[in-house]
Design an enzyme around this catalytic site. Structure first.
Site, PDB file in Angstrom:
ATOM      1  N   HIS A 298       0.799  -1.272  -0.092  1.00 42.65           N
ATOM      2  CA  HIS A 298      -0.015  -0.028   0.155  1.00 42.65           C
ATOM      3  C   HIS A 298       0.968   1.366   0.007  1.00 42.65           C
ATOM      4  O   HIS A 298       0.228   2.385   0.366  1.00 42.65           O
ATOM      5  CB  HIS A 298      -0.864   0.187   1.131  1.00 42.65           C
ATOM      6  CG  HIS A 298      -2.102  -1.034   1.303  1.00 42.65           C
ATOM      7  ND1 HIS A 298      -3.428  -0.620   0.375  1.00 42.65           N
ATOM      8  CD2 HIS A 298      -2.326  -2.203   1.553  1.00 42.65           C
ATOM      9  CE1 HIS A 298      -3.904  -1.298   0.296  1.00 42.65           C
ATOM     10  NE2 HIS A 298      -3.791  -2.576   1.171  1.00 42.65           N
TER      11      HIS A 298
ATOM     12  N   LYS B 197      -9.708  13.520   4.011  1.00 36.20           N
ATOM     13  CA  LYS B 197      -8.791  12.277   4.312  1.00 36.20           C
ATOM     14  C   LYS B 197      -7.665  12.149   5.273  1.00 36.20           C
ATOM     15  O   LYS B 197      -7.649  13.378   6.060  1.00 36.20           O
ATOM     16  CB  LYS B 197      -8.016  12.109   2.954  1.00 36.20           C
ATOM     17  CG  LYS B 197      -7.360  13.171   2.594  1.00 36.20           C
ATOM     18  CD  LYS B 197      -6.475  13.236   1.026  1.00 36.20           C
ATOM     19  CE  LYS B 197      -7.462  13.107   0.012  1.00 36.20           C
ATOM     20  NZ  LYS B 197      -8.046  11.844  -0.694  1.00 36.20           N
ATOM     21  N   ARG B 198      -7.198  11.132   5.509  1.00 40.48           N
ATOM     22  CA  ARG B 198      -5.910  11.429   6.715  1.00 40.48           C
ATOM     23  C   ARG B 198      -5.175  12.395   6.386  1.00 40.48           C
ATOM     24  O   ARG B 198      -4.818  12.778   5.050  1.00 40.48           O
ATOM     25  CB  ARG B 198      -5.281   9.990   6.790  1.00 40.48           C
ATOM     26  CG  ARG B 198      -4.133   9.667   7.623  1.00 40.48           C
ATOM     27  CD  ARG B 198      -3.981   8.435   7.606  1.00 40.48           C
ATOM     28  NE  ARG B 198      -3.421   7.912   6.187  1.00 40.48           N
ATOM     29  CZ  ARG B 198      -2.064   7.856   5.922  1.00 40.48           C
ATOM     30  NH1 ARG B 198      -1.191   8.189   6.587  1.00 40.48           N
ATOM     31  NH2 ARG B 198      -1.781   7.156   4.445  1.00 40.48           N
TER      32      ARG B 198
ATOM     33  N   LYS C 274      -0.235  14.203   1.021  1.00 40.68           N
ATOM     34  CA  LYS C 274      -1.428  14.337   0.503  1.00 40.68           C
ATOM     35  C   LYS C 274      -2.034  15.699   0.187  1.00 40.68           C
ATOM     36  O   LYS C 274      -2.690  16.243  -0.573  1.00 40.68           O
ATOM     37  CB  LYS C 274      -2.603  13.806   1.537  1.00 40.68           C
ATOM     38  CG  LYS C 274      -2.690  12.256   1.540  1.00 40.68           C
ATOM     39  CD  LYS C 274      -3.732  11.735   2.640  1.00 40.68           C
ATOM     40  CE  LYS C 274      -3.362  10.199   2.656  1.00 40.68           C
ATOM     41  NZ  LYS C 274      -3.975   9.447   1.465  1.00 40.68           N
TER      42      LYS C 274
ATOM     43  N   THR D 250      -9.023   5.923  -2.570  1.00 40.50           N
ATOM     44  CA  THR D 250     -10.528   5.350  -2.758  1.00 40.50           C
ATOM     45  C   THR D 250     -11.336   6.466  -2.605  1.00 40.50           C
ATOM     46  O   THR D 250     -12.558   6.338  -3.037  1.00 40.50           O
ATOM     47  CB  THR D 250     -10.872   4.301  -1.943  1.00 40.50           C
ATOM     48  OG1 THR D 250     -10.526   4.455  -0.484  1.00 40.50           O
ATOM     49  CG2 THR D 250      -9.906   2.970  -2.434  1.00 40.50           C
TER      50      THR D 250
ATOM     51  N   LYS E  60     -15.176   7.413  -4.620  1.00 40.34           N
ATOM     52  CA  LYS E  60     -16.405   7.632  -3.754  1.00 40.34           C
ATOM     53  C   LYS E  60     -17.100   9.120  -4.225  1.00 40.34           C
ATOM     54  O   LYS E  60     -18.206   9.091  -4.679  1.00 40.34           O
ATOM     55  CB  LYS E  60     -16.108   7.838  -2.325  1.00 40.34           C
ATOM     56  CG  LYS E  60     -15.950   6.344  -1.632  1.00 40.34           C
ATOM     57  CD  LYS E  60     -15.144   6.514  -0.366  1.00 40.34           C
ATOM     58  CE  LYS E  60     -14.480   5.166   0.075  1.00 40.34           C
ATOM     59  NZ  LYS E  60     -13.542   5.241   1.174  1.00 40.34           N
TER      60      LYS E  60
END
Length: 826
Positions: free
Chosen positions: A359, A550-551, A556, A658, A662
């Site tokens: 991952h 998100k985290r 990110k 992911t 969504k």
């Protein structure tokens, strides 16, 4: 109502009344929503157990090969509504609750999220369980039943504070406690050598500490099928309740000390591993889970009295990242020490049972443990790992296909001042398949972190692009949209998401467009209500709702987003009459408790929001919202009301993502880099229906190799220069001078994730989006096409690929459920 529906309702009312009176202990004169939820949970549990038992009998009859999904995280969220949808009971339950004066939507709010995961990895595991049951795959999850899940997040003075998440404080009505299933798990101690009756040298591990793993099952119903599989979570129990001798002598704390230490193993998800005690506890958790799970699997296998050589024909174990990879050494220990097998046949079995999902492409994120710690906690396993490594490196050297540098890269043991055990290398060597989770990611791991391994095992590596379950992320989270779609193309999309392609026939239908806009606007109104409730901030639902949830991690790039917000704010302040497309920028997510920079970025976002939202010059044109305590149930409410999805990680850093899927499935457009699954979303939706910006992966690598200097971009971009000046001069931290100094220094001097290099492209793309959003008809068409072309990103498709190409397990024939699925009403 049909006669069949009346019978269903009568049966349900009878079971519900029984649980309300005898399980919950209530009568009709003192009922609250919480009581209804608990009684309903037990009622649905009865349905699930009936089908679970039926499914298990079916598996015993056919004895198919089974899949066991090992994951330290399962981010399940709420369970009850998902079960109602999959069982086809929504309409019946709504009718029943109306009859006694309650609303299902109100009742469902009393369920606490099972936050037994941190982010995408744990949510992926949950989606996979749903798809396995829906496709009638004999598949089961194994993990840990943490007493406290991912922490509850509170924002105080702009900063994240962590509070315990006691998710099961009021009980879990759908849980099945298997008090008859428990296994002993050892730690510490030493190994002893003996000669067996066959004259072989055998090793025995003598642990100093023993803990019991107790099974708790969570039924996982398939959609519109009778199949119910289970997620089995292990809770740690002391092998002795307390020391009576200490108790009788008045040392009450010492009497229960051993019990408390033992049960700490399943106390909390991700203990802070910045301390030695935290590291020991984390490794304990990993071994605890795989040790109990392997004992359970082998016990089930032995019921059929097969030779252990047959194990790969009946068992497939998927390692969800490196966390459970110690299972490879544990299964070898069982075969070598307990079963007294020779090394070669034992290793042949092990390497046909395990497969490994990676991952991350970030080398620093690959898990490793100090040899000293490993030897202390799991001495026998370290011996086995050394032997695995020795045999592997000997074979590789004999084949002459790797240089000495490459041999060092593939070694399980990392040499140096501090020897370490590389768990990813163990996973690759001990598995028969290794997969990434998006086409780009799978390609990158073969070119970077596992490049040398591809020369040794070229056949092992493959791709399995992640997916999401449409039951959770469309039917449950956005029933209005699901119903609108069903009216035009029917219900088949619920189990064949590619059927959404039929929506393209209506993309120019003005009536359908108007209905689509109305559904989106209603969802945006609901999101505005939630934002007001959660934060006190009033937003305009007609504005573009631009979301990044998100985290929190630097790669990110939530920081890039808020820098652009600052730029927009500054432009409005300098020219209050400028035309600006109204925009609401929404953030949500948690930072790891020990991740200083991620937590500082959260504080910057909140401080910027505090100033922007109170400035009359930008009123109705720009709002910034940080919704605290982001979780699955909150995501289900945010995503349907979103117009724009921020997927802006540095190219080459995100494995898949992911959340991008969504948002796409719910009609939001994506702004993103060519990273993770964004690449495949672009391929599916077409470049005119997605907004791609920034450097490509190869360009990122070349820029870093050439010696990237962020100042080259800062000095030639007036916006960047002035934004950083505002941060450095405490514009957003007047009461705490210097607090954002580390952010300024990071961006100005190092900028590891190339925000400065990508800012201009990001900003220009956002300007184009703002312009396009004003063309309501064109934006709506793009929204429809995003949904119509999201078929690839179903976890059903992903699981079919795993089942056929990695696990080699059957999709059993569907046995129709007793009730027929109907779309849940709004």
């Amino acid at each position: 109502m049909s006669e069949e529906q009346k019978a269903d309702l009568a049966s349900m009312e009878k079971q519900f009344a029984h649980h309300l009176e005898y399980t919950i202990g209530k009568n009709r004169y003192n009922l609250k929503n919480e009581d209804i939820y608990k009684a309903l949970g037990h009622t649905i549990r009865d349905f699930l157990i009936d089908r679970l038992n039926f499914t298990q009998e079916r598996y015993r009859e056919h004895n198919p090969k089974k899949v066991f999904y090992f994951s330290l995280e399962f981010l399940m969220g709420r369970t009850l509504m998902n079960a109602l949808i999959n069982l086809g009971l929504c309409e019946t339950i709504q009718e029943m609750l109306h009859g006694i004066g309650f609303e299902l939507s109100d009742v469902l709010e009393f369920e606490t999220d099972a936050g037994l995961g941190n982010g995408g990895l744990g949510r992926l595991a949950a989606c996979f369980l749903d798809s396995m049951a829906t496709l009638n795959v004999p598949g089961f999850g194994y993990g840990i039943r943490y007493d406290y899940g991912i922490f509850n997040q509170i924002i105080a003075n702009g900063s994240q504070l962590e509070m315990p998440d006691h998710w099961d404080a009021d009980g879990v009505p759908y849980e099945v406690v298997r008090s008859d299933i428990s296994f002993s798990v050892g730690f510490f101690g030493h190994t002893e050598t003996r000669v067996s009756g066959k004259g072989k040298i055998q090793h025995d591990w003598v642990p100093d500490e023993t803990v019991l793993a107790s099974a708790h099952d969570y039924p996982i119903p398939g959609f519109n099928t009778s199949t119910v599989n289970y997620l089995r979570l292990w809770a740690a129990k002391s092998s002795e309740e307390f020391n009576l001798d200490y108790f009788n002598h008045g040392d009450y704390m010492k009497a229960v000390q051993d019990k408390s230490i033992s049960e700490n193993i399943s106390k909390v998800l991700y203990p802070n591993d910045t301390t030695e005690q935290g590291k020991v506890l984390r490794l304990k958790q990993q071994y605890f889970m795989v040790c109990a799970s392997l004992q359970d699997i082998l016990l089930q296998f032995r019921e059929f009295k097969y030779d252990l050589k047959e194990l790969p024909n009946y068992v497939a174990i998927q390692l969800n990242d490196t966390h459970p990879s110690i299972g490879i050494a544990e299964l070898m220990r069982i075969f070598l020490d307990n079963e007294e097998m020779d090394w070669e046949p034992a290793w042949e079995i092990v390497t046909k049972v395990f497969s490994y999902t990676n991952h991350t492409v970030l080398p620093e994120a690959l898990e490793s443990w100090r040899v000293e710690l490993f030897e202390k906690l799991l001495p026998r396993h370290l011996e086995i790992i050394y032997e695995i490594n020795h045999r592997f490196l000997t074979e590789v050297r004999n084949r002459g296909i790797l240089s000495e540098t490459e041999i060092q890269q593939v070694s399980i043991i990392e040499e140096g001042n501090e020897k370490r055990v590389r768990m990813a290398n163990l996973a690759v060597i001990g598995s028969y398949r290794v997969n990434g989770v998006a086409a780009l990611h799978s390609d990158l791991i073969q070119k970077t972190i596992f490049q040398a391994f591809t020369k040794v095992f070229p056949e092992k590596f493959n791709n399995k692009t992640n997916g999401i379950t449409p039951r959770r992320w469309l039917l449950q989270s956005n029933p209005s949209l699901a119903n609108l779609i069903a009216k035009r193309i029917g219900n088949e999309f619920t189990t064949n998401l590619y059927k959404l392609k039929d929506l393209e026939n209506f993309v120019n239908d003005s009536d359908f467009q108007n209905d689509w806009k109305q559904v989106k606007y209603t969802a945006k109104n609901e999101l505005a209500r939630i934002i007001k409730s959660e934060t006190g901030i009033t937003i305009d639902p007609k504005s573009m709702i631009d979301v990044q949830i998100k985290r929190f991690h630097e790669y990110k790039r939530q920081l890039l987003n808020i820098l652009r917000v600052i730029a927009l704010y500054r432009r409005i302040k300098e020219n209050p009459n400028t035309e600006i497309t109204p925009r609401t920028v929404v953030f949500g997510g948690k930072a790891a408790p020990g991740y200083y920079m991620a937590k500082l970025i959260i504080k910057l976002i909140n401080n910027v929001a505090w100033i922007v939202n109170r400035d009359k010059d930008v009123a109705e044109r720009l709002k910034v919202v940080f919704i605290p305590n982001y979780r699955v149930s909150l995501a289900e409410k945010i995503i349907p009301g979103s117009n724009l999805s921020e997927q802006i990680s540095t190219a080459g850093t995100e494995a898949s993502g992911t959340s991008n899927m969504k948002f796409m499935l719910n009609g939001a457009l994506t702004i993103g880099t060519l990273d993770g699954a964004n690449v495949e979303i672009l391929e599916e939706v077409g470049e005119e229906n997605i907004y791609i910006f920034g450097l490509h992966t190869e360009e990122v690598y070349r820029m870093k190799e050439a010696g990237y200097r962020p100042t080259d971009y800062i000095h030639k971009n007036e916006d960047l220069h002035r934004i950083l000046l505002m941060i450095r001069e405490n514009f957003f931290s007047m009461g705490e001078p210097g607090v954002f100094g580390p952010i300024y220094d990071s961006l100005f001097y190092t900028d590891n994730y190339l925000l400065m290099a990508d800012f201009s492209s990001y900003d220009q793309t956002q300007n184009r989006i703002a312009h396009d959003f004003l063309d309501e008809a064109t934006w709506t068409k793009k929204s429809i096409l995003n949904v119509a072309r999201s078929g690839k990103f179903s976890s059903d498709r992903t699981i079919r690929e795993y089942a056929k190409e990695i696990w080699h397990v059957p999709l059993l024939d569907t046995i129709p459920p007793q009730t027929i699925y109907k779309l849940p009403q709004n």
